[in-house]
Motif scaffolding. Structure first.
Motif, mmCIF file in Angstrom:
data_model
loop_
_atom_site.group_PDB
_atom_site.id
_atom_site.type_symbol
_atom_site.label_atom_id
_atom_site.label_comp_id
_atom_site.label_asym_id
_atom_site.label_seq_id
_atom_site.Cartn_x
_atom_site.Cartn_y
_atom_site.Cartn_z
ATOM 1 N N PHE A 46 16.938 -4.521 -15.336
ATOM 2 C CA PHE A 46 16.198 -4.611 -14.075
ATOM 3 C C PHE A 46 17.165 -4.975 -12.947
ATOM 4 N N ARG A 47 16.830 -4.597 -11.747
ATOM 5 C CA ARG A 47 17.622 -4.974 -10.575
ATOM 6 C C ARG A 47 16.718 -5.685 -9.569
ATOM 7 N N GLU A 48 17.325 -6.560 -8.771
ATOM 8 C CA GLU A 48 16.559 -7.274 -7.762
ATOM 9 C C GLU A 48 16.136 -6.325 -6.645
ATOM 10 N N LEU A 49 14.905 -6.497 -6.179
ATOM 11 C CA LEU A 49 14.402 -5.662 -5.091
ATOM 12 C C LEU A 49 15.161 -5.951 -3.799
ATOM 13 N N GLU A 50 15.357 -4.941 -2.977
ATOM 14 C CA GLU A 50 16.076 -5.083 -1.708
ATOM 15 C C GLU A 50 15.088 -5.209 -0.548
ATOM 16 N N MET A 51 15.541 -5.864 0.531
ATOM 17 C CA MET A 51 14.794 -5.893 1.791
ATOM 18 C C MET A 51 15.287 -4.715 2.633
ATOM 19 N N LEU A 52 14.400 -3.760 2.884
ATOM 20 C CA LEU A 52 14.803 -2.529 3.559
ATOM 21 C C LEU A 52 14.141 -2.432 4.933
ATOM 22 N N PRO A 53 14.910 -2.026 5.971
ATOM 23 C CA PRO A 53 14.312 -1.884 7.299
ATOM 24 C C PRO A 53 13.431 -0.643 7.366
ATOM 25 N N ILE A 54 12.313 -0.784 8.081
ATOM 26 C CA ILE A 54 11.434 0.354 8.310
ATOM 27 C C ILE A 54 11.286 0.528 9.816
ATOM 28 N N THR A 55 11.443 1.765 10.282
ATOM 29 C CA THR A 55 11.333 2.034 11.711
ATOM 30 C C THR A 55 10.173 2.994 11.946
ATOM 31 N N PHE A 56 9.473 2.764 13.051
ATOM 32 C CA PHE A 56 8.361 3.659 13.379
ATOM 33 C C PHE A 56 8.215 3.737 14.892
ATOM 34 N N SER A 57 7.629 4.851 15.359
ATOM 35 C CA SER A 57 7.477 5.070 16.788
ATOM 36 C C SER A 57 6.401 6.113 17.024
ATOM 37 N N ALA A 58 6.053 6.280 18.304
ATOM 38 C CA ALA A 58 5.071 7.284 18.696
ATOM 39 C C ALA A 58 5.775 8.402 19.445
ATOM 40 N N ASN A 59 5.386 9.642 19.159
ATOM 41 C CA ASN A 59 5.914 10.811 19.853
ATOM 42 C C ASN A 59 4.759 11.452 20.608
ATOM 43 N N GLY A 60 4.725 11.239 21.917
ATOM 44 C CA GLY A 60 3.631 11.770 22.699
ATOM 45 C C GLY A 60 2.706 10.670 23.188
ATOM 46 N N PRO A 61 1.540 11.016 23.736
ATOM 47 C CA PRO A 61 0.635 10.050 24.363
ATOM 48 C C PRO A 61 -0.169 9.239 23.345
ATOM 49 N N GLY A 62 0.413 8.174 22.846
ATOM 50 C CA GLY A 62 -0.264 7.309 21.881
ATOM 51 C C GLY A 62 0.619 6.166 21.451
ATOM 52 N N THR A 63 0.075 5.282 20.609
ATOM 53 C CA THR A 63 0.825 4.122 20.110
ATOM 54 C C THR A 63 0.646 4.010 18.608
ATOM 55 N N VAL A 64 1.597 3.293 17.974
ATOM 56 C CA VAL A 64 1.556 3.073 16.532
ATOM 57 C C VAL A 64 1.691 1.580 16.257
ATOM 58 N N THR A 65 0.831 1.066 15.382
ATOM 59 C CA THR A 65 0.936 -0.320 14.922
ATOM 60 C C THR A 65 1.008 -0.323 13.402
ATOM 61 N N ALA A 66 1.531 -1.437 12.850
ATOM 62 C CA ALA A 66 1.701 -1.514 11.394
ATOM 63 C C ALA A 66 1.434 -2.930 10.902
ATOM 64 N N LYS A 67 0.943 -3.030 9.679
ATOM 65 C CA LYS A 67 0.732 -4.316 9.013
ATOM 66 C C LYS A 67 1.158 -4.189 7.554
ATOM 67 N N TRP A 120 2.074 13.316 11.177
ATOM 68 C CA TRP A 120 3.117 12.290 11.056
ATOM 69 C C TRP A 120 4.412 12.937 10.583
ATOM 70 N N THR A 121 5.529 12.423 11.085
ATOM 71 C CA THR A 121 6.836 12.823 10.557
ATOM 72 C C THR A 121 7.347 11.654 9.723
ATOM 73 N N ILE A 122 7.348 11.839 8.398
ATOM 74 C CA ILE A 122 7.739 10.769 7.479
ATOM 75 C C ILE A 122 9.064 11.146 6.828
ATOM 76 N N VAL A 167 9.038 6.513 10.227
ATOM 77 C CA VAL A 167 7.688 7.050 10.405
ATOM 78 C C VAL A 167 7.467 7.303 11.894
ATOM 79 N N VAL A 168 7.030 8.519 12.225
ATOM 80 C CA VAL A 168 6.747 8.873 13.621
ATOM 81 C C VAL A 168 5.355 9.484 13.685
ATOM 82 N N ALA A 169 4.512 8.950 14.582
ATOM 83 C CA ALA A 169 3.187 9.528 14.815
ATOM 84 C C ALA A 169 3.290 10.533 15.958
ATOM 85 N N ASN A 170 2.861 11.769 15.706
ATOM 86 C CA ASN A 170 2.948 12.827 16.710
ATOM 87 C C ASN A 170 1.589 13.022 17.385
ATOM 88 N N PHE A 171 1.575 12.842 18.708
ATOM 89 C CA PHE A 171 0.344 12.996 19.481
ATOM 90 C C PHE A 171 0.459 14.207 20.407
#
Length: 546
Positions: free
Chosen positions: A109-130, A164-166, A190-194
């Protein structure tokens, strides 16, 4: 024949199990690293009976091998079979493995890594994450690999989600929300396309500046007729629009601005502007007053005056440069843009800018020394300066036969300027008298106080009335003196109490003489220098020199 019989019997013992399918093999397994939640389980493929590590099974038995781990901290990495990393089995489950020899399984087994996640909106809208616990996740935050992030796309008014562009691939058409698993080896983007759903065409706005300066009207051709246009309407591409400005009494038309840029002047039709629509349009008719420009007085100063200086300049259009502007001078309504510069004198700093009693201090600390101001009436500007707090060092010089300290609770390495301090002087014993107390050479013996206006050194002088004269009348003797490791004290009464002090009165140790009136003092832990050996009625100086 008798010699061959034992060999024959041994051969039969080995051969019979093979003949009847009874040959067995040992199955051994483990986890690396192993813990209560990191382990390997093996079961008979046909009966599902669990098999313990080290168990012998029949040749040809099919088994299933499972790797389990703490999924909050670890992930399955690879199988090691008989000491070799397996390329055949890549998942945490091996089903239907046929045992034909002794075999050893090790799940790594290997220890899990902390990985950065980036997201944004493309076009007229917003993106939120939890995250899975409902905690808000920001773009660029790091998430444990294998955990899920829930995304929500919110279109603006007159807009909708496209897809979405994933990780660079378009997917999930029309979905406003989904859960994404953070994985190692992927960009985790992750990019949300509006897209806009607003009616086709362009918005046209128009207004007068100032509003009381005049009126603006707009017309366009529709079905071959010229019709009025209401500010804020949307018209089709290539619509031909004409704007007309009319000044009110006391004003005159100056120019049109189109989307913030001066429009070309139409000399044949002053106060008129026409254009073919090719995008959103915002037309402003600029009017100026024809009344004589009112003059105002501007005054500015530093507060307090010794805190710094304030200067001002105004733009001179004739010279095309900034020129000095003196306090008390007058300016007219069309020359009311002023630039003020403040500079603090040594020992002061700028605190605020006050214009006609209102705080207009720049919000950026880096621009605190400059203010651009549009004066629309008489102006009284003050730049408030504050004297910087200076701190000084107070040094209490060590003294013989006593100690000195400061009564007030202050940091002697940083005493604020103007602080009044009180010196507490204490003799090493009741025979020691304070004879002199000075702060930077100034006598403060009377009230033992001084005010800090610079770095200060406090010097005290005590007189020990039980000193050398008293010692010479006693039989007390110390040898060797100076001493290196041990000093012997003689001439004492039996079991006399003896104390060893530093020159500033700090007690080091208490000792007692033996029946013969002598004792030894261990000096190995003491620093070089003079000390005092004190008995009832006698004091002797002892010098330590290693």
């Amino acid at each position: 024949m008798k010699r061959l019989l034992p060999i024959l019997l041994c051969f039969l013992a080995l051969a019979v199990p093979r003949l009847y399918g009874q040959e067995t093999h040992t199955v051994t397994f483990s986890a690396e690293p192993a813990s209560e939640k990191n382990y390997v389980a093996v079961k008979d493929y046909n009966t599902y009976d669990e098999i313990a590590s080290g168990t012998a099974v029949k040749d040809g038995t099919q088994i299933s091998v499972y790797a389990y781990c703490d999924k909050n901290k670890y992930a399955f990495d690879y199988w090691e079979i008989d000491g070799v990393r397996s390329e055949e089995f890549q998942t945490d489950k091996i089903k239907g493995y046929v045992v034909t020899k002794d075999v050893t399984f090790v799940a790594h087994f290997r220890e899990l890594e902390m990985l950065p996640i980036t997201f944004s909106a493309n076009g007229p809208g917003t993106v939120t994450a939890k995250d899975s616990k409902g905690v808000v996740v920001n773009s660029e935050d790091k998430i444990i690999e294998g955990f899920y992030v829930r995304f929500l796309a919110t279109p603006n008014e007159n807009a909708e989600i496209v897809d979405w562009t994933i990780n660079g691939e378009r997917t999930k058409a029309g979905k406003t929300k989904f859960s994404y698993k953070v994985e190692r080896g992927k960009p985790n983007t992750v990019v949300a396309n509006f897209k806009s759903t607003a009616p086709a065409g362009h918005t046209v706005k128009y207004s007068a500046d100032p509003a009381e300066g005049g009126t603006v009207k707009a017309t366009y051709f529709k079905d071959g007729k010229e019709v009025s246009l209401v500010s804020g309407e949307t018209l089709p591409e290539s619509s031909y629009i004409t704007f007309k400005a009319e000044a009110n009494e006391g004003y005159e038309f100056e120019k049109f601005t189109v989307n913030g840029i001066d429009a070309p002047e139409d000399f044949a039709n002053p106060g008129q502007y026409a254009t073919e629509l090719s995008g959103d349009l915002n037309v402003v008719a600029i009017f100026k007053s024809t009344a004589p420009a009112e003059e105002y007085t501007v005054t500015f100063a530093a507060d307090p005056a010794e805190g710094g200086t304030v200067t001002a300049t105004r733009y001179d259009s004739d010279k095309d440069e900034e020129v000095p502007f003196e306090t008390g001078a007058k300016f007219s309504g069309d020359e009311n843009y002023l630039t003020f510069t403040a500079k603090a004198n040594d020992g002061y700093e700028i605190v605020s800018w006050i214009a006609n009693g209102k705080d207009v201090t720049p919000s950026d600390p880096k621009k605190l020394g400059e203010l651009e101001y549009q004066a629309k009436a008489a102006l009284d500007l003050k730049v408030v300066f504050k004297k910087l707090q200076k701190n000084y060092v107070v040094t209490l010089q060590p003294c013989e036969h006593g100690t000195i300290s400061i009564k007030e609770d202050v940091d002697l390495k940083a005493v604020p300027e103007g602080t009044k301090l009180t010196v507490v002087a204490k003799g090493a014993n009741d025979k020691c008298e304070l004879k002199s107390l000075k702060a930077n050479g100034k006598d403060i013996l009377k009230d033992k106080t001084f005010t800090v206006t610079e770095d200060v050194t406090v010097v005290a002088e005590f007189v020990d009335h039980t000193g050398v004269d008293a010692v010479t009348t006693t039989t007390l003797s110390i040898y060797p003196n100076p001493a290196r490791e041990i000093a012997t004290v003689t001439g004492l009464a039996p079991e006399t109490a003896v104390a060893l002090y530093t020159l500033d009165g700090q007690l080091i140790t208490r000792l007692r003489a033996d029946h013969a009136g002598s004792l030894q003092i261990d000096l190995t832990a003491l620093s070089d220098g003079p000390y005092l050996v004190v008995t009832d009625g006698a004091t002797q100086r002892l010098v330590v020199k290693h």
